[in-house]
Design a protein around this motif. Structure first.
Motif, PDB file in Angstrom:
ATOM      1  N   SER A 187      -1.743  38.298  36.691  1.00  0.00           N
ATOM      2  CA  SER A 187      -1.649  38.772  35.308  1.00  0.00           C
ATOM      3  C   SER A 187      -1.856  40.278  35.170  1.00  0.00           C
ATOM      4  N   THR A 188      -2.151  40.964  36.269  1.00  0.00           N
ATOM      5  CA  THR A 188      -2.430  42.401  36.212  1.00  0.00           C
ATOM      6  C   THR A 188      -1.139  43.175  35.977  1.00  0.00           C
ATOM      7  N   ALA A 189      -0.940  43.615  34.757  1.00  0.00           N
ATOM      8  CA  ALA A 189       0.272  44.364  34.415  1.00  0.00           C
ATOM      9  C   ALA A 189       0.093  45.842  34.752  1.00  0.00           C
ATOM     10  N   TYR A 190       1.199  46.478  35.110  1.00  0.00           N
ATOM     11  CA  TYR A 190       1.128  47.920  35.358  1.00  0.00           C
ATOM     12  C   TYR A 190       0.608  48.634  34.124  1.00  0.00           C
ATOM     13  N   ASN A 191      -0.306  49.556  34.369  1.00  0.00           N
ATOM     14  CA  ASN A 191      -0.917  50.333  33.303  1.00  0.00           C
ATOM     15  C   ASN A 191      -1.026  51.770  33.787  1.00  0.00           C
ATOM     16  N   ALA A 192      -0.535  52.706  33.012  1.00  0.00           N
ATOM     17  CA  ALA A 192      -0.545  54.109  33.439  1.00  0.00           C
ATOM     18  C   ALA A 192      -1.953  54.641  33.625  1.00  0.00           C
ATOM     19  N   SER A 193      -2.922  54.083  32.907  1.00  0.00           N
ATOM     20  CA  SER A 193      -4.290  54.585  33.038  1.00  0.00           C
ATOM     21  C   SER A 193      -4.937  54.151  34.343  1.00  0.00           C
ATOM     22  N   THR A 194      -4.555  52.994  34.872  1.00  0.00           N
ATOM     23  CA  THR A 194      -5.077  52.565  36.165  1.00  0.00           C
ATOM     24  C   THR A 194      -4.170  53.006  37.299  1.00  0.00           C
ATOM     25  N   GLY A 195      -2.880  53.131  37.006  1.00  0.00           N
ATOM     26  CA  GLY A 195      -1.939  53.598  38.005  1.00  0.00           C
ATOM     27  C   GLY A 195      -1.417  52.523  38.932  1.00  0.00           C
ATOM     28  N   TYR A 196      -1.619  51.240  38.585  1.00  0.00           N
ATOM     29  CA  TYR A 196      -1.086  50.169  39.416  1.00  0.00           C
ATOM     30  C   TYR A 196      -0.916  48.906  38.591  1.00  0.00           C
ATOM     31  N   GLY A 197      -0.182  47.957  39.111  1.00  0.00           N
ATOM     32  CA  GLY A 197      -0.016  46.660  38.458  1.00  0.00           C
ATOM     33  C   GLY A 197       1.410  46.145  38.607  1.00  0.00           C
ATOM     34  N   PHE A 198       1.621  44.913  38.182  1.00  0.00           N
ATOM     35  CA  PHE A 198       2.940  44.282  38.277  1.00  0.00           C
ATOM     36  C   PHE A 198       3.825  44.709  37.121  1.00  0.00           C
ATOM     37  N   ASN A 199       5.075  44.969  37.439  1.00  0.00           N
ATOM     38  CA  ASN A 199       6.031  45.377  36.420  1.00  0.00           C
ATOM     39  C   ASN A 199       6.352  44.229  35.468  1.00  0.00           C
ATOM     40  N   THR A 200       6.442  43.009  36.001  1.00  0.00           N
ATOM     41  CA  THR A 200       6.737  41.823  35.187  1.00  0.00           C
ATOM     42  C   THR A 200       5.766  40.699  35.580  1.00  0.00           C
ATOM     43  N   PRO A 201       4.519  40.768  35.139  1.00  0.00           N
ATOM     44  CA  PRO A 201       3.523  39.776  35.566  1.00  0.00           C
ATOM     45  C   PRO A 201       3.884  38.340  35.209  1.00  0.00           C
ATOM     46  N   ALA A 202       4.746  38.138  34.227  1.00  0.00           N
ATOM     47  CA  ALA A 202       5.152  36.773  33.883  1.00  0.00           C
ATOM     48  C   ALA A 202       5.889  36.099  35.034  1.00  0.00           C
ATOM     49  N   ASN A 203       6.420  36.891  35.963  1.00  0.00           N
ATOM     50  CA  ASN A 203       7.151  36.353  37.098  1.00  0.00           C
ATOM     51  C   ASN A 203       6.330  36.363  38.395  1.00  0.00           C
ATOM     52  N   ILE A 204       5.018  36.429  38.244  1.00  0.00           N
ATOM     53  CA  ILE A 204       4.092  36.397  39.375  1.00  0.00           C
ATOM     54  C   ILE A 204       3.092  35.278  39.109  1.00  0.00           C
ATOM     55  N   LYS A 205       2.667  34.570  40.155  1.00  0.00           N
ATOM     56  CA  LYS A 205       1.623  33.567  39.962  1.00  0.00           C
ATOM     57  C   LYS A 205       0.612  33.630  41.099  1.00  0.00           C
ATOM     58  N   ASN A 206      -0.642  33.271  40.781  1.00  0.00           N
ATOM     59  CA  ASN A 206      -1.693  33.214  41.780  1.00  0.00           C
ATOM     60  C   ASN A 206      -1.532  31.958  42.627  1.00  0.00           C
ATOM     61  N   VAL A 207      -1.717  32.098  43.936  1.00  0.00           N
ATOM     62  CA  VAL A 207      -1.645  30.951  44.839  1.00  0.00           C
ATOM     63  C   VAL A 207      -2.761  31.081  45.874  1.00  0.00           C
ATOM     64  N   SER A 208      -3.078  29.982  46.515  1.00  0.00           N
ATOM     65  CA  SER A 208      -4.068  30.004  47.584  1.00  0.00           C
ATOM     66  C   SER A 208      -3.384  30.359  48.901  1.00  0.00           C
ATOM     67  N   ALA A 209      -4.192  30.694  49.899  1.00  0.00           N
ATOM     68  CA  ALA A 209      -3.685  30.957  51.246  1.00  0.00           C
ATOM     69  C   ALA A 209      -4.693  30.404  52.244  1.00  0.00           C
ATOM     70  N   SER A 210      -4.260  30.227  53.474  1.00  0.00           N
ATOM     71  CA  SER A 210      -5.048  29.480  54.447  1.00  0.00           C
ATOM     72  C   SER A 210      -6.007  30.320  55.274  1.00  0.00           C
ATOM     73  N   GLY A 211      -6.082  31.632  54.999  1.00  0.00           N
ATOM     74  CA  GLY A 211      -6.957  32.493  55.779  1.00  0.00           C
ATOM     75  C   GLY A 211      -8.322  32.680  55.141  1.00  0.00           C
ATOM     76  N   THR A 212      -9.026  33.685  55.594  1.00  0.00           N
ATOM     77  CA  THR A 212     -10.320  34.050  55.035  1.00  0.00           C
ATOM     78  C   THR A 212     -10.252  35.491  54.537  1.00  0.00           C
ATOM     79  N   GLY A 213     -11.234  35.891  53.739  1.00  0.00           N
ATOM     80  CA  GLY A 213     -11.248  37.260  53.223  1.00  0.00           C
ATOM     81  C   GLY A 213     -10.005  37.546  52.413  1.00  0.00           C
ATOM     82  N   ILE A 214      -9.316  38.633  52.748  1.00  0.00           N
ATOM     83  CA  ILE A 214      -8.098  38.978  52.011  1.00  0.00           C
ATOM     84  C   ILE A 214      -7.024  37.913  52.158  1.00  0.00           C
TER      85      ILE A 214
END
Length: 388
Positions: A58-85
């Motif tokens: 859900s992190t949308a690009y914001n000029a004040s932070t300088g990063y984020g997704f251009n179209t967060p509606a087309n991104i979803k959180n998922v799990s992964a099988s590793g540890t840490g990052i």
């Protein structure tokens, strides 16, 4: 695709003043940006690894932070099988090198090293600035890196198709400025098929392509190696489907483009005659030469079983070799006749030792050790021709 604001430079200025102000500038309670030229992002809805900035779908690009997704509606959180990052990730629901479904990071212009760690995916490619950067990263939590010049103040990156139907995921991203000069280092670009391509993990994969191993024999102070080869590729596909486009975007005088194709072109299902193959290859040669770079044509090695009754390995009739040899002469470009060179090596070690350099039950695809030997032969021949 670009979502920019001049206000991002105030963010960067603030970062440059003192590291203690990072949390104020970037809106993170525990910002991890060590400087204005080093950035680390941990993607997904799980915990944030120490030293990284957390980014959810859900992190949308914001000029004040300088990063984020251009179209967060087309991104979803998922799990992964590793540890840490590697314990979580985001998935790119829409994809394609020209998609505006990107993760954007404001950056001072310069040359950057970008390291990506994927989430769980069978095969995915990484694109940035509208072209491929990494081709067909295979396996869960695959990691690789590339250098990219930034000339417009923003990196736009996405994970996209390497295999239709796969989940295209990203677990972590690290960005480090290499130079304030946005010019790529001298580079050897490599094109080809599955006998040339990268396999993951890069350091100890079971299967290997000689393009993957080329950097073992090239001093990184002399050249970087960018392997754009992919399994199953034919000349027409390499030219028309984005791989050559990526090379043409960055290649420059002093760089090399080594291209080896023909194995899959000979397959009847690909409807490519030897004459057609030759002219497609010629077109690629001319396009790269127009950029001022040096093209090197390579012929593919033969099968492990191409031994005659006298114990001599010979595969000169395979893979449209004659067209490649003729084209090199006609266009006056160097030729690495890996077909003949590898046969000489295979003959010297014998049939059993040759078979041990290929995948089990597979007489075409080299394993890690076999790909390493082929890369050594390629570089030795470059040296013999005064190319390196």
């Amino acid at each position: 695709m670009k979502s920019k604001s001049r206000s991002k430079w105030s963010t960067i200025s603030c970062i440059l003043l003192v590291g203690a102000l990072l949390s104020t500038c970037w809106g993170q309670s525990s910002s991890v940006h060590a400087s204005a030229t080093a950035y680390k992002f941990d993607f997904g809805a799980g915990g944030v690894t120490s030293g990284y900035t957390g980014v959810q779908a859900s992190t949308a690009y914001n000029a004040s932070t300088g990063y984020g997704f251009n179209t967060p509606a087309n991104i979803k959180n998922v799990s992964a099988s590793g540890t840490g990052i590697g314990s979580d990730a985001v998935q790119f629901v829409t994809f394609g090198t020209k998609s505006n479904n990107t993760f954007n990071v404001d950056l001072p212009n310069g040359l950057y090293e970008v390291k990506v760690t994927l989430g769980n995916t069978s095969r995915s490619s990484v694109a940035a600035e509208g072209v491929y950067q990494l081709i067909n990263m295979t396996g869960d939590l695959a990691t690789d890196q590339f250098q990219i010049p930034i000339t417009d103040g923003q990196l736009n990156l996405l994970v996209t198709e390497g295999k239709v139907g796969a989940a295209f995921t990203l677990s972590a991203l690290e960005i480090t400025q290499v130079s304030t000069n946005p010019t790529t280092h001298p580079t050897i670009y490599v094109g080809g098929d599955s006998t040339v391509a990268n396999y993951y993990p890069l350091a100890n994969s079971v299967q290997g392509g000689w393009g993957q191993m080329l950097s073992k024999f090239i001093n990184p102070n002399d050249y970087l190696v960018r392997n754009m080869a992919s399994g199953g590729q034919i000349a027409r596909g390499f030219r028309d489907d984005g791989q050559l486009e990526a090379i043409l975007k960055y290649i420059k005088p002093g760089d090399y483009f080594i291209v080896q194709l023909g194995i899959n072109d000979t397959n009847a299902k690909n409807n490519t005659t030897e004459a057609q193959f030759k002219e497609i290859m010629r077109d690629m040669v001319k396009q790269v030469k127009a950029k001022g770079a040096t093209v090197i044509l390579s012929t593919p090695q033969g099968r492990a079983t191409d031994f005659n009754s006298s114990g001599v390995h010979n595969a000169e009739g395979r893979w449209y070799r004659a067209a490649t040899v003729a084209l090199a002469k006609e266009e006056q470009v160097p030729l690495i006749d890996l077909n003949v060179l590898s046969s000489s090596y295979f003959t010297s070690i014998g049939a059993n030792a040759t078979l041990a350099l290929y995948m089990n039950g597979d007489t075409l695809h080299p394993n890690y050790a076999g790909a390493t030997e082929l890369a050594r032969i390629v570089v030795d021949n470059m040296k013999a021709q005064g190319l390196y």
